[in-house]
Design a protein around this motif. Sequence first.
Motif, mmCIF file in Angstrom:
data_model
loop_
_atom_site.group_PDB
_atom_site.id
_atom_site.type_symbol
_atom_site.label_atom_id
_atom_site.label_comp_id
_atom_site.label_asym_id
_atom_site.label_seq_id
_atom_site.Cartn_x
_atom_site.Cartn_y
_atom_site.Cartn_z
ATOM 1 N N ASN A 46 0.832 -1.210 0.000
ATOM 2 C CA ASN A 46 0.000 0.000 0.000
ATOM 3 C C ASN A 46 0.865 1.258 0.000
ATOM 4 N N ALA A 47 1.902 1.256 0.809
ATOM 5 C CA ALA A 47 2.774 2.430 0.895
ATOM 6 C C ALA A 47 3.471 2.691 -0.430
ATOM 7 N N VAL A 48 3.926 1.623 -1.095
ATOM 8 C CA VAL A 48 4.567 1.779 -2.398
ATOM 9 C C VAL A 48 3.568 2.312 -3.420
ATOM 10 N N LEU A 80 1.854 -2.952 -8.886
ATOM 11 C CA LEU A 80 0.620 -3.474 -9.474
ATOM 12 C C LEU A 80 -0.611 -2.872 -8.791
ATOM 13 N N ARG A 81 -0.520 -2.662 -7.484
ATOM 14 C CA ARG A 81 -1.654 -2.094 -6.751
ATOM 15 C C ARG A 81 -1.910 -0.655 -7.173
ATOM 16 N N ALA A 82 -0.885 0.039 -7.618
ATOM 17 C CA ALA A 82 -1.054 1.414 -8.095
ATOM 18 C C ALA A 82 -1.615 1.468 -9.508
ATOM 19 N N GLY A 83 -1.797 0.310 -10.132
ATOM 20 C CA GLY A 83 -2.264 0.290 -11.510
ATOM 21 C C GLY A 83 -1.150 0.567 -12.501
ATOM 22 N N ASP A 157 -4.866 0.732 3.597
ATOM 23 C CA ASP A 157 -5.648 1.406 2.554
ATOM 24 C C ASP A 157 -6.508 0.364 1.859
ATOM 25 N N ARG A 158 -7.771 0.262 2.258
ATOM 26 C CA ARG A 158 -8.666 -0.757 1.712
ATOM 27 C C ARG A 158 -9.043 -0.506 0.260
ATOM 28 N N SER A 159 -8.865 0.720 -0.211
ATOM 29 C CA SER A 159 -9.265 1.026 -1.592
ATOM 30 C C SER A 159 -8.138 0.783 -2.584
ATOM 31 N N ALA A 160 -6.910 0.556 -2.089
ATOM 32 C CA ALA A 160 -5.763 0.389 -2.980
ATOM 33 C C ALA A 160 -5.984 -0.814 -3.884
ATOM 34 N N GLY A 161 -5.776 -0.600 -5.164
ATOM 35 C CA GLY A 161 -5.948 -1.670 -6.139
ATOM 36 C C GLY A 161 -7.306 -1.696 -6.794
#
Length: 552
Positions: A46-48, A80-83, A157-161
């Motif tokens: 999440n932090a990345v 990948l989580r950042a899209g 961060d539950r919304s990440a991804g």
Amino acid sequence: MPVTTIPEMLRARAEADPHARAYTFLEDGEHDGGSLTWSEVDRRANAVAEAIRHVAGRGARVLILCPPGLAFIPAFFGALRAGAIAVPAYPPRLGRAGVDPNDRLLTRVCAIVADAAPAIVLATTALVERAHALPLVVPGLRGATWIDVDRLHALDDRSAGDGIDPGDVAFLQYTSGSTAEPRGVMVTHANLLHNLADAQTLASHGAASVSVSWLPVIHDMGLIQGILQPAFSGFPAYLMSPAAFLQRPARWLDAISRVGGTISGGPNFAYELVLRRMTAQERVGLTLSTWHLAFNGAEPIRQATLDAFCETFGSCGFEASAFRPSYGLAEATLLVSTGIGATVACGSPAPGTDVRIVDPEANRECEPGTPGEIWIRGPGVAAGYWNQPEATLATFGARLAGRDSGPFLRSGDIGVIRGDGLHVTGRIKDVLIVRGIKHFPQDIEGTVERASPWLRAGCCAVFAVPGRQGDDVAVAAELDAPASLPAVSPDAVILDIREAVGAAHGIQVSAVALVAPGAIPKTTSGKLQRFACREGFLTGRMTPVSFWAAAS
């Protein structure tokens, strides 16, 4: 509800097993170093992701330059989580004098950066603090933003991804460059999840599994089998650096014995290296009875290696049935087919994957039992090559002549299907034609290695060179002087090579170059670069310790 993207997969694993040990890095390949739980991986990812979103939007390429260790893992998942699109690569060596311009890793990074044009570089503190030196020799990084993954604070961060589509490109898997310049294979989230599910089914992975891997995480086998499969199936993974294994191969089997590893493997050369360099004393106390799945892939599999490994380590509890001869390639995400037991047959493909053996010139299926190019169709086949539409069409858009059948992936590999499954015999570009007869270089290389105990396993290259009546065959081999053997002259080793190849294959080699350890060019995953070896041989850039050539 099944997961459809890699960020969803990691989030589901972290919620199901938040405090379970996920990844442990073995310092020097021997001692437990740091470890991460699934919750820690998730929160650091999440932090990345948050740091990336502050700099670039979805679809941005993110170069990951992390040395062997745990930092790579949240960096990859976070990209990948950042899209974004992850681009894993080994960092070049940075010394006090800066970057060595002759470093092979630097050459590869330059090619990858020029192709992918990354907007962001994820790296550890040690590299970030010296990052000013890299753009001087890698111009494509001059405008990139560097993010120090060591200094990011874990984040909930539950919304990440959210909002990522299964068809989005997850990462660019740059091919090993064993026969050409590396190309970025576009691997989607759907490709990865399909391949992971296939591997899980074929191998019966589960919570009781324990993985041990020394494989480079920047390549498909090390990344997908060593990092992603544990998250997909929910079992702990123990990692060590490739250098730790290569320096002392016994560390690999020691780790399996110590942690009760159930799944581990590598290319054929890894098993051969263990056989050559692991001593009887190092085998004392070794317990390999938990090792239920020993995959062997990424290069042609030798029956002699499997047989010798079973004979040598059977007394340590290793069972021949543990072997999983496997075939795969980056363009198919990773796994295509796998067999069972100590044979070279790679079995049958997973359900939904279609494998054909095709005449590569006529584009027609070969008669049963006849070798040809391996063509593949299925949900594991990647989306193509990054920014190379013509190469994508040529490789991923093949169709059988006279049929509306396809598209197929042309693997460039030669194989044949027999009763026990797929047999992979070599690469089309590597095939040698001598007096009208085809020879596979790896067969001749095996003969060369066995010709003298003074030659390093997996470090002999056979390739074609121009001759008076077509192509001739040349050999380059690394010398390895065992302390237990009496001194021998290089001329005697060369004569042994010439006689062995002539007797086994009916070929008179035209030249033999004996070179120092480490001189034979290889990819970062350990594959021989025969084309680079040939180029160095012909241009004189390869300096031999001893050389012989037939009179012209």
